[in-house]
Scaffold this motif. Structure first.
Motif, mmCIF file in Angstrom:
data_model
loop_
_atom_site.group_PDB
_atom_site.id
_atom_site.type_symbol
_atom_site.label_atom_id
_atom_site.label_comp_id
_atom_site.label_asym_id
_atom_site.label_seq_id
_atom_site.Cartn_x
_atom_site.Cartn_y
_atom_site.Cartn_z
ATOM 1 N N GLY A 199 5.423 -2.260 -51.601
ATOM 2 C CA GLY A 199 5.839 -1.593 -50.375
ATOM 3 C C GLY A 199 5.579 -0.098 -50.434
ATOM 4 N N CYS A 200 5.890 0.500 -51.584
ATOM 5 C CA CYS A 200 5.654 1.929 -51.769
ATOM 6 C C CYS A 200 4.159 2.236 -51.682
ATOM 7 N N ALA A 201 3.342 1.406 -52.347
ATOM 8 C CA ALA A 201 1.891 1.616 -52.329
ATOM 9 C C ALA A 201 1.329 1.502 -50.917
ATOM 10 N N THR A 202 1.838 0.549 -50.135
ATOM 11 C CA THR A 202 1.354 0.359 -48.766
ATOM 12 C C THR A 202 1.614 1.597 -47.917
ATOM 13 N N VAL A 203 2.813 2.204 -48.080
ATOM 14 C CA VAL A 203 3.142 3.416 -47.314
ATOM 15 C C VAL A 203 2.276 4.586 -47.782
ATOM 16 N N LEU A 204 2.127 4.743 -49.100
ATOM 17 C CA LEU A 204 1.336 5.851 -49.629
ATOM 18 C C LEU A 204 -0.124 5.763 -49.198
ATOM 19 N N ALA A 205 -0.651 4.540 -49.078
ATOM 20 C CA ALA A 205 -2.048 4.369 -48.665
ATOM 21 C C ALA A 205 -2.276 4.917 -47.264
ATOM 22 N N THR A 206 -1.233 4.976 -46.451
ATOM 23 C CA THR A 206 -1.337 5.541 -45.103
ATOM 24 C C THR A 206 -1.012 7.028 -45.094
ATOM 25 N N VAL A 207 -0.016 7.426 -45.913
ATOM 26 C CA VAL A 207 0.477 8.799 -45.885
ATOM 27 C C VAL A 207 -0.512 9.778 -46.526
ATOM 28 N N ILE A 208 -1.095 9.415 -47.673
ATOM 29 C CA ILE A 208 -1.931 10.374 -48.420
ATOM 30 C C ILE A 208 -3.151 10.829 -47.616
ATOM 31 N N PRO A 209 -3.948 9.904 -47.014
ATOM 32 C CA PRO A 209 -5.086 10.388 -46.215
ATOM 33 C C PRO A 209 -4.651 11.289 -45.062
ATOM 34 N N ALA A 210 -3.518 10.950 -44.415
ATOM 35 C CA ALA A 210 -3.025 11.787 -43.310
ATOM 36 C C ALA A 210 -2.609 13.160 -43.828
ATOM 37 N N LEU A 211 -1.996 13.177 -45.002
ATOM 38 C CA LEU A 211 -1.522 14.437 -45.584
ATOM 39 C C LEU A 211 -2.691 15.354 -45.948
ATOM 40 N N MET A 212 -3.758 14.777 -46.507
ATOM 41 C CA MET A 212 -4.885 15.596 -46.965
ATOM 42 C C MET A 212 -5.593 16.308 -45.810
ATOM 43 N N ARG A 213 -5.459 15.797 -44.608
ATOM 44 C CA ARG A 213 -6.085 16.454 -43.461
ATOM 45 C C ARG A 213 -5.476 17.831 -43.194
ATOM 46 N N PHE A 214 -4.251 18.050 -43.675
ATOM 47 C CA PHE A 214 -3.570 19.325 -43.446
ATOM 48 C C PHE A 214 -3.634 20.253 -44.657
ATOM 49 N N LEU A 215 -4.163 19.773 -45.784
ATOM 50 C CA LEU A 215 -4.183 20.572 -47.005
ATOM 51 C C LEU A 215 -5.563 21.168 -47.240
ATOM 52 N N SER A 232 -3.701 -0.681 -56.999
ATOM 53 C CA SER A 232 -2.516 -1.548 -57.089
ATOM 54 C C SER A 232 -2.454 -2.535 -55.935
ATOM 55 N N LEU A 233 -3.091 -2.168 -54.798
ATOM 56 C CA LEU A 233 -3.103 -3.064 -53.636
ATOM 57 C C LEU A 233 -4.283 -4.030 -53.666
ATOM 58 N N GLY A 234 -5.133 -3.906 -54.676
ATOM 59 C CA GLY A 234 -6.283 -4.800 -54.777
ATOM 60 C C GLY A 234 -7.434 -4.407 -53.874
ATOM 61 N N GLN A 235 -7.403 -3.188 -53.312
ATOM 62 C CA GLN A 235 -8.477 -2.705 -52.434
ATOM 63 C C GLN A 235 -9.493 -1.942 -53.292
ATOM 64 N N HIS A 236 -10.355 -2.685 -53.977
ATOM 65 C CA HIS A 236 -11.212 -2.076 -54.989
ATOM 66 C C HIS A 236 -12.274 -1.158 -54.385
ATOM 67 N N ALA A 237 -12.805 -1.497 -53.215
ATOM 68 C CA ALA A 237 -13.808 -0.638 -52.589
ATOM 69 C C ALA A 237 -13.196 0.708 -52.211
ATOM 70 N N LEU A 238 -11.968 0.684 -51.667
ATOM 71 C CA LEU A 238 -11.296 1.931 -51.313
ATOM 72 C C LEU A 238 -10.894 2.710 -52.558
ATOM 73 N N ARG A 239 -10.529 2.016 -53.610
ATOM 74 C CA ARG A 239 -10.215 2.685 -54.886
ATOM 75 C C ARG A 239 -11.440 3.431 -55.411
ATOM 76 N N ASP A 240 -12.585 2.731 -55.419
ATOM 77 C CA ASP A 240 -13.814 3.340 -55.933
ATOM 78 C C ASP A 240 -14.181 4.592 -55.137
ATOM 79 N N HIS A 241 -14.041 4.502 -53.814
ATOM 80 C CA HIS A 241 -14.357 5.655 -52.964
ATOM 81 C C HIS A 241 -13.443 6.837 -53.304
ATOM 82 N N ALA A 242 -12.151 6.590 -53.467
ATOM 83 C CA ALA A 242 -11.199 7.669 -53.753
ATOM 84 C C ALA A 242 -11.520 8.338 -55.082
#
Length: 705
Positions: free
Chosen positions: A640-656, A674-684
């Motif tokens: 649950g924490c990972a799911t929220v962070l996956a949405t919050v971090i990209p939004a946060l970086m737009r302001f930093l 941790s969410l099993g999204q390997h393509a998105l992990r590799d990109h990050a």
């Protein structure tokens, strides 16, 4: 037309059914047209004698009822109840009455369009069975009948006789069983039938429907077996012309001697026939009604049904006054399905079940008319009991009716009050909550509802967020996609079409319109709940909304009655899409204002505070709230924490500033991993590597992704 069967009409069956005339008779029992004295309807009753009950036929009879209830489809016979006549010893089950003729009465006289209507309905039913791993085992023209008298409208075939039906992965009966004129070669050799055996028998039947005769004639078993094993099937066009060459070729392929040379299942046959015959789209391939049955097949999950059935059975085995069972499930559609499946399973196991309507004021009369005088024990089911009346109070005080021991099962959203609730004051009662204790996972449900299907990620997210773990809501969403044409099935595989506006979005739009019609304080409560996320503590919602303790209960009661909220220990939405609707109806300024207020709550989690600060227009403060978590990436995190962070971090970086991005990219990579999204992990992690010196350990570690 076949002559009407004559047989001495029994006075009554099981003290409940008044026989009118004999519909059919054979080695698998008798079928009577009868008047049901409980429901007042005409039904068909299939019975077997006490002698047959002790033979394999008895097990097939019970199994047939169970399979027919499990395999509910527009072109499969609909069954109702199962039971035993204690006086005579016969077993019975009831079903719908089919008014039409046997399919054999139409054989050889159908034009191509009508022939396809007959084939299409039958093949959809068989395709449904094969898709879910079932083998019919006795496909023949006599086992397909029309639901109504043929007319100029579409023919409505119904598949019957499921006594030999089984799961393909379960062992078959050792004895060679089937109908000689339609049995596959491997069945003649003693091998158990599989889906390809059904395809062979279906090919024989399609052949018979067009030509009016079987491919191989005769009554002597050695001659028939030799023909099925060795002789080539004559071309159907050599007997009756007019069948397109591609269809004739397909039928001959269906009746190939080697199973591997045939179509793999009925879905493949349906897909190929649909592609050959130019017909109305409603008659081609798998239609909406057929695919709706596939979604229904998944039900509400196996675990809740097993729990309720086992609870009742254990209760009856106690040998004393049975305990009352309170079955609690908050989502009404799932509760109805769980109860329906449980009732059929109890009947299958030989337990008498009586259903009473809580809204009627004559419960004693209901029970007296519906309870079999032969039953030594019975389960009395009351759905959505309400509060009851004095008549109900008198009935609920009974634990026995004449010679029948009663086990009460009250099924509702919440524990009932009033006279029904008084049952809880007795020392013997059980509360079985199938909503919170026995949840069905979306993954397991989809494996049954859409076997072999791969869902688009956006739809999967919608099912997870709006479904709230409710199979009934998952079914509603997918059914909307079916009706809109986004979801389909070509007979072999699921097909998808992308839509800009999914059909269920109208639910959210309706909620957005309706919330603006509420009182201002009611709107505040819903806005706060939408910002906090449900479930939320009642005291916190009241505090943020700024409503006095004196006024708050009445407002909550009004929102519950208007079907916006549910209330237990916390407040929650009646349906998850309502939260999205309320958020959509709010202005950007309203959302920022509520988030700013929510961020000042005492003792919230750091993640909740960060989300509220970010949405309230304070990104730097939100980043500061997450810094400790960012700087210690070795910390474990929940899904649950990972799911929220996956949405919050990209939004946060737009302001930093971009120079501050590297550690956030590192954290985002860990979150996606941790969410099993390997393509998105590799990109990050590749993005993070750009900020490290070339050749450094950190750059090399990240670049390998």
């Amino acid at each position: 037309m076949r002559p009407k069967l004559k047989e001495k009409i029994p006075e009554e069956i099981a003290g409940r059914f008044q026989p009118l005339r004999l519909l059919g008779k054979g080695g698998m029992g008798e079928v009577w047209l009868a008047h049901d004295q409980v429901t007042g309807e005409q039904i068909a009753v299939k019975t077997i004698s006490p002698e047959q009950v002790r033979l394999p036929i008895g097990e097939r009879h019970r199994r047939e009822f169970r399979q027919l209830h499990r395999l509910q489809h527009p072109s499969i016979l609909k069954v109702h109840d199962y039971g035993c006549d204690v006086d005579s010893g016969c077993h019975w089950f009831t079903s719908e009455v089919l008014r039409g003729s046997m399919s054999t009465d139409l054989s050889g006289a159908l034009d191509l369009k009508r022939w396809w209507q007959l084939c299409g309905g039958f093949l959809r039913a068989l395709s449904f069975m094969h898709r879910n791993g079932w083998v019919h085992g006795d496909i023949k023209p006599d086992n397909v009948r029309l639901r109504s008298v043929p007319n100029d409208q579409v023919l409505d075939p119904v598949l019957l006789d499921f006594g030999l039906t089984r799961r393909e992965d379960r062992p078959a009966e050792e004895k060679i069983l089937g109908t000689p004129h339609a049995m596959a070669p491997e069945q003649w050799l003693g091998e158990p039938p599989d889906r390809r055996s059904d395809v062979y028998s279906a090919g024989v039947m399609l052949y018979h429907w067009w030509t009016g005769q079987f491919p191989f004639h005769g009554t002597a078993m050695p001659l028939l077996s030799g023909a099925h094993l060795n002789q080539e099937c004559p071309d159907p066009n050599s007997i009756r012309k007019g069948l397109p060459f591609e269809i004739s070729e397909l039928i001959l392929k269906m009746v190939a001697k080697r199973p591997d040379d045939r179509p793999e299942n009925a879905g493949e046959v349906l897909a190929r026939l649909s592609g050959i015959i130019e017909s109305d789209v409603s008659l081609a391939g798998d239609n909406i009604c057929s695919l709706k049955s596939q979604l229904e097949y998944a039900g509400a999950g196996k675990a809740p049904v097993d729990a309720l059935v086992n609870g009742v059975i254990q209760n009856l085995k106690l040998g004393k006054t049975p305990e009352s069972i309170f079955h609690i499930h908050r989502y009404s559609e799932d509760r109805r399905r769980i109860l329906s499946d449980s009732i059929r399973e109890l009947q299958y196991r030989g337990i008498s079940v009586v259903q009473l309507e809580a809204h009627r004021e004559d419960p004693l009369k209901q029970l007296a008319s519906r309870l079999s005088p032969q039953a030594s024990e019975a389960v009395v089911v009351v759905r959505d009991p309400g509060t009851g009346s004095l008549e109900w109070k008198r009935l609920l005080e009974l634990d026995q009716w004449k010679n029948t021991k009663l086990c009460w099962v009250l099924s509702s959203e919440l524990l009932p009050g009033g006279f029904f609730g008084e049952l809880r004051t007795r020392p013997n009662h059980i509360v079985l909550n199938t909503d919170t204790e026995l949840k069905t996972t979306l993954t397991d449900w989809l494996a049954t509802a859409l076997p072999g299907g791969q869902l688009p990620q956006r739809l999967l997210s919608r099912l997870e967020t709006w479904g709230q773990g409710k199979p009934g809501m998952w079914k509603r969403i997918l059914l909307g996609r079916l009706r809109s044409g986004e979801l389909g099935h070509d007979g072999q595989r699921w097909t998808w079409k992308t839509s800009i506006s999914p059909p269920e979005d109208r639910w959210r739009q309706r909620a957005s319109r309706e919330v603006t019609c509420l009182k201002l304080d009611e709107q505040k409560i819903l806005q706060v709940l939408a910002i906090l996320g449900a479930p939320a503590p009642i005291s916190v919602v009241a505090q943020l909304a700024g409503i006095s303790a004196r006024e708050f209960p009445a407002l909550i009661s009004g929102l519950i009655s208007q079907r916006w909220l549910r209330m237990g220990s916390d407040l929650s939405w009646r349906a998850a899409f309502q939260a999205d609707g309320v958020l959509a109806a709010m202005t950007a300024e309203q959302r920022r204002s509520w988030h700013s207020v929510a961020a000042r709550l005492q003792n919230p989690s750091f993640l909740d505070t960060a989300v509220h600060l970010l949405n309230g227009g304070h990104p730097l403060e939100a980043a500061k709230e997450l810094e400790d978590f960012r700087d210690h990436p070795e910390r474990s995190m929940s899904a649950g924490c990972a799911t929220v962070l996956a949405t919050v971090i990209p939004a946060l970086m737009r302001f930093l500033p971009e120079t501050e991005h590297p550690p956030w990219w590192d954290l985002l990579g860990k979150v996606e991993d941790s969410l099993g999204q390997h393509a998105l992990r590799d990109h990050a992690w590749r993005m993070s590597a750009r900020f490290h010196p070339v050749g450094s350990f950190s750059a090399l570690r990240l670049a390998r992704w």
